[in-house]
Design a protein around this motif. Structure first.
Motif, PDB file in Angstrom:
ATOM      1  N   TYR A 316       0.849  -1.196   0.000  1.00 39.28           N
ATOM      2  CA  TYR A 316       0.000   0.000   0.000  1.00 39.28           C
ATOM      3  C   TYR A 316       0.885   1.246   0.000  1.00 39.28           C
ATOM      4  O   TYR A 316       1.989   1.235   0.543  1.00 39.28           O
ATOM      5  N   ARG A 317       0.375   2.306  -0.600  1.00 33.00           N
ATOM      6  CA  ARG A 317       1.157   3.532  -0.636  1.00 33.00           C
ATOM      7  C   ARG A 317       0.251   4.750  -0.496  1.00 33.00           C
ATOM      8  O   ARG A 317      -0.956   4.685  -0.735  1.00 33.00           O
ATOM      9  N   ASN A 318       0.894   5.857  -0.145  1.00 38.23           N
ATOM     10  CA  ASN A 318       0.187   7.109   0.038  1.00 38.23           C
ATOM     11  C   ASN A 318       1.149   8.233  -0.304  1.00 38.23           C
ATOM     12  O   ASN A 318       2.339   8.165   0.030  1.00 38.23           O
ATOM     13  N   HIS A 353       9.916   7.590  -0.422  1.00 38.77           N
ATOM     14  CA  HIS A 353      10.495   8.278  -1.580  1.00 38.77           C
ATOM     15  C   HIS A 353      10.154   9.761  -1.477  1.00 38.77           C
ATOM     16  O   HIS A 353       8.987  10.123  -1.325  1.00 38.77           O
ATOM     17  N   VAL A 354      11.184  10.605  -1.547  1.00 43.83           N
ATOM     18  CA  VAL A 354      11.002  12.050  -1.474  1.00 43.83           C
ATOM     19  C   VAL A 354      11.514  12.662  -2.768  1.00 43.83           C
ATOM     20  O   VAL A 354      12.634  12.380  -3.202  1.00 43.83           O
ATOM     21  N   THR A 381       6.206  10.076  -0.691  1.00 44.47           N
ATOM     22  CA  THR A 381       5.449   8.845  -0.853  1.00 44.47           C
ATOM     23  C   THR A 381       5.954   7.812   0.136  1.00 44.47           C
ATOM     24  O   THR A 381       7.165   7.585   0.246  1.00 44.47           O
ATOM     25  N   VAL A 382       5.026   7.195   0.869  1.00 45.49           N
ATOM     26  CA  VAL A 382       5.388   6.093   1.763  1.00 45.49           C
ATOM     27  C   VAL A 382       4.738   4.823   1.233  1.00 45.49           C
ATOM     28  O   VAL A 382       3.640   4.845   0.685  1.00 45.49           O
ATOM     29  N   ALA A 563       3.224   0.807 -12.114  1.00 46.64           N
ATOM     30  CA  ALA A 563       2.226   0.728 -11.052  1.00 46.64           C
ATOM     31  C   ALA A 563       2.841   0.898  -9.670  1.00 46.64           C
ATOM     32  O   ALA A 563       2.176   1.353  -8.736  1.00 46.64           O
ATOM     33  N   ALA A 564       4.118   0.545  -9.527  1.00 43.30           N
ATOM     34  CA  ALA A 564       4.774   0.624  -8.226  1.00 43.30           C
ATOM     35  C   ALA A 564       5.705   1.820  -8.101  1.00 43.30           C
ATOM     36  O   ALA A 564       6.225   2.073  -7.019  1.00 43.30           O
ATOM     37  N   SER A 565       5.918   2.558  -9.177  1.00 42.54           N
ATOM     38  CA  SER A 565       6.884   3.652  -9.139  1.00 42.54           C
ATOM     39  C   SER A 565       6.341   4.840  -8.348  1.00 42.54           C
ATOM     40  O   SER A 565       5.227   5.301  -8.596  1.00 42.54           O
ATOM     41  N   PRO A 566       7.125   5.368  -7.395  1.00 40.41           N
ATOM     42  CA  PRO A 566       6.682   6.548  -6.644  1.00 40.41           C
ATOM     43  C   PRO A 566       7.041   7.858  -7.333  1.00 40.41           C
ATOM     44  O   PRO A 566       6.743   8.927  -6.812  1.00 40.41           O
TER      45      PRO A 566
END
Length: 588
Positions: A316-318, A353-354, A381-382, A563-566
């Protein structure tokens, strides 16, 4: 139309969509805008398979529902005019999509033969798939696994009288190669014609990108808001003419076609299930207004394996985005993060990811001291296996810092729950182990793999199936530091995109006289200097002299795939434009 072995050309194949979400009116525009023989559309980007898998988990159809909307608009006209429809909109459920098309035809009072192609779905897998790029073995539970089929099953469906052919995962070019096999009677040994059809299919697969859309020199494109979709006039020898309907906006030129040829490729040896097409043998000629002829494409035997797209749920990410304005941008970014991580420790997440992105010519430039003012986006992004931890526990903590952070604080994202994300895992399978099946008129037809003689191992081509750097690159005797400093994009076009976790960046010059300079100037090392974001990553360069172009493959830029790249530019769509904006010495 019936089975078309030996028919004369051209076969006019029209595209009406380059992705799931493209212009809904395009099918009607292509059917009503002029004569065509086949209507195709590409719905299945790598990201789309993850989207459809998510839909299926929620009880929704595993196919592209917009295809049905378009069919409702044009199916009757297509049947009246003998226009065949070929689409990969079946996604993860081609049988369900075909059934829905048949039900639509019945509701409209039409008699339509609807075929579907299966066999690409490899679930459940016999064992954990190996990553084709890294050699890793997948430890997670696969959600989907689909082999990229070729054009032969499509041809078989058309030979058996199908009016509409719905497939699952096939190569994008198969939507053109399959009709070409049916119309001209090409067999597995017709490598030259097959390769030419692959190139034509690659050009039109992304819709308006072949007719001026997303073009580096966009100001030269007339009527871009009403851009017409592309048509490939395919001939028996595999040559083609790329064009569009008269009276539509856009532009078909050697430039727009070159740009699309360079999109999302790796080596000049373009591997496919039907043939290996040599993109370094493509010859383009402006035959007339909005008409570009493609000739000379050489074909080689296909590899012994099929590409397989595996997806799984990565977690999961946000993402929260803050705006930094004025002076001391770098210091403000540091203060913002300190405030956030004081509430939710950074090391409590699986990944963080910043990304600090400057906006405008006066914005902060990362890695420099030019922190003199402007505006920038701070995007954090976490990612975590725990949805709660990556959800409001994170986003609410960011909002809580609003009155105790940097001056001028404001954000672009409200607090929200985390979203699941999928991971794309490229793999491969022995081509002889996959059995495509065509179902038409209630009859099930198996289409076993039929290679043209000995199969070719991808290992023979190197790590990405390619020829070596600087192949046929002409010598340049000039001074690479001479000339006025100008934006590189004033003389160079570019187009970039995603290839799983990798990115490709194609660069070309429109004046052939400049190609020796481009080949000498834009080395792998210099590309890393001009685009610091790719520093340290493995990069391959391939020369395409016939197109006056270079293609770079940047391995690992997109991590585990779109789909997974931040990243803010998760599909590397703007990588080429960032390169074109860099100022370099350009000889007159």
């Amino acid at each position: 139309m019936t089975a078309g072995a030996g028919r004369p050309g051209p076969l006019r194949i029209a595209n009406c969509g380059g992705f799931y979400g493209d212009r809904l009116s395009a099918a009607r525009e292509m059917v009503e805008g002029g004569p065509i023989d086949v209507l195709t559309g590409d719905w299945l980007a790598e990201l789309t398979m993850s989207i459809l898998a998510g839909n299926r988990l929620k009880g929704r159809p595993g196919y592209a529902r917009t295809f049905l909307t378009q069919m409702e608009q044009v199916l009757g006209t297509c049947l009246d005019r003998g226009i065949r429809v070929v689409s990969n909109a079946g996604g993860l459920d081609p049988a369900g999509c075909a059934e829905a098309v048949s039900a639509l035809a019945d509701r409209l009072g039409l008699r339509a033969s609807v075929a579907h192609v299966t066999g690409d779905d490899l679930m459940p897998l016999a064992g954990p798939p190996v990553n084709a790029g890294t050699g890793e073995i997948l430890r997670e539970t696969p959600l989907t696994a689909n082999a990229y089929l070729g054009g032969r099953p499509i041809a078989v469906a058309l030979e058996h009288g199908a009016d509409v052919v719905v497939t699952g995962r096939v190569t994008d070019a198969a939507l053109v190669t399959g009709p070409g096999m049916w119309w001209f009677g090409w067999g597995p040994g017709d490598l030259g014609p097959l390769a030419g059809s692959v190139v034509a299919g690659h050009v039109i697969e992304c819709g308006c990108q072949a007719t001026g859309g997303n073009y580096a020199f966009f100001e030269e494109v007339p009527g871009l808001p009403d851009c017409g979709f592309p048509i490939a006039e395919l001939y028996a020898d595999g040559s083609s003419v790329i064009t569009k309907h008269p009276g539509t906006g856009g532009l078909v030129s050697t430039g727009t076609v070159t740009a699309q040829l360079l999109y999302e490729i790796a080596s000049p040896r373009y591997l496919g299930p039907d043939v290996t097409a040599r993109f370094d043998t493509v010859h383009l000629e402006q035959e007339g207004p909005d008409r570009v002829r493609i000739t000379g494409v050489r074909g080689e035997a296909p590899p012994e394996t099929l590409k397989v797209a595996v997806t799984y749920v990565g977690g999961y990410r946000n993402t929260m985005t803050l705006v930094l304005t004025g002076l001391d941008i770098a210091a403000k970014a540091r203060v913002a993060q300190e405030a956030i991580w004081a509430r939710v420790p950074r090391d409590s997440f699986d990944q963080v990811h910043v990304e600090l992105t400057p906006l405008g010519p006066h914005a902060y430039e990362p890695g420099t001291a030019a922190d003199t003012g402007g505006t920038a986006l701070l995007r954090i992004t976490v990612m975590d296996s725990d949805a709660r931890k990556a959800g409001r526990a994170f986003s609410s903590a960011v909002v809580e810092t609003g009155l105790a952070s940097y001056p001028g604080f404001f954000g672009l994202t409200p607090p929200a729950d985390a979203s699941p994300y999928g991971v794309y895992w490229p793999s491969s399978v022995d081509a002889r182990a996959v059995l495509p099946v065509v179902t038409v008129g209630g009859v099930r037809i198996e289409v076993p793999y039929a290679p043209p003689g000995p199969l070719v191992s991808p290992d023979a081509y190197g790590p990405t199936g390619g020829v070596t750097d600087h192949q046929a690159a002409p010598p340049y005797a000039g001074d690479l530091t001479a000339g006025p400093v100008r934006p590189l994009g004033r003389v160079v076009g570019a187009r970039s995109g995603d290839k799983g976790g990798d990115a490709n960046l194609g660069v070309w010059v429109r004046d052939p006289a400049r190609y020796p300079w481009l080949a000498a100037f834009l080395t792998v090392e210099r590309l890393g200097e001009l685009l610091p974001e790719i520093g340290g990553l493995p990069v391959e360069r391939f020369a395409l002299p016939n197109l006056h172009a270079l293609n770079f493959v940047i391995h690992g830029l997109l991590g585990r795939g779109v789909a997974a790249s931040p990243l803010l530019d998760a599909q590397a769509k703007a990588l080429g434009e960032r390169l074109r904006a860099v100022r370099v010495p350009v000889p007159p």
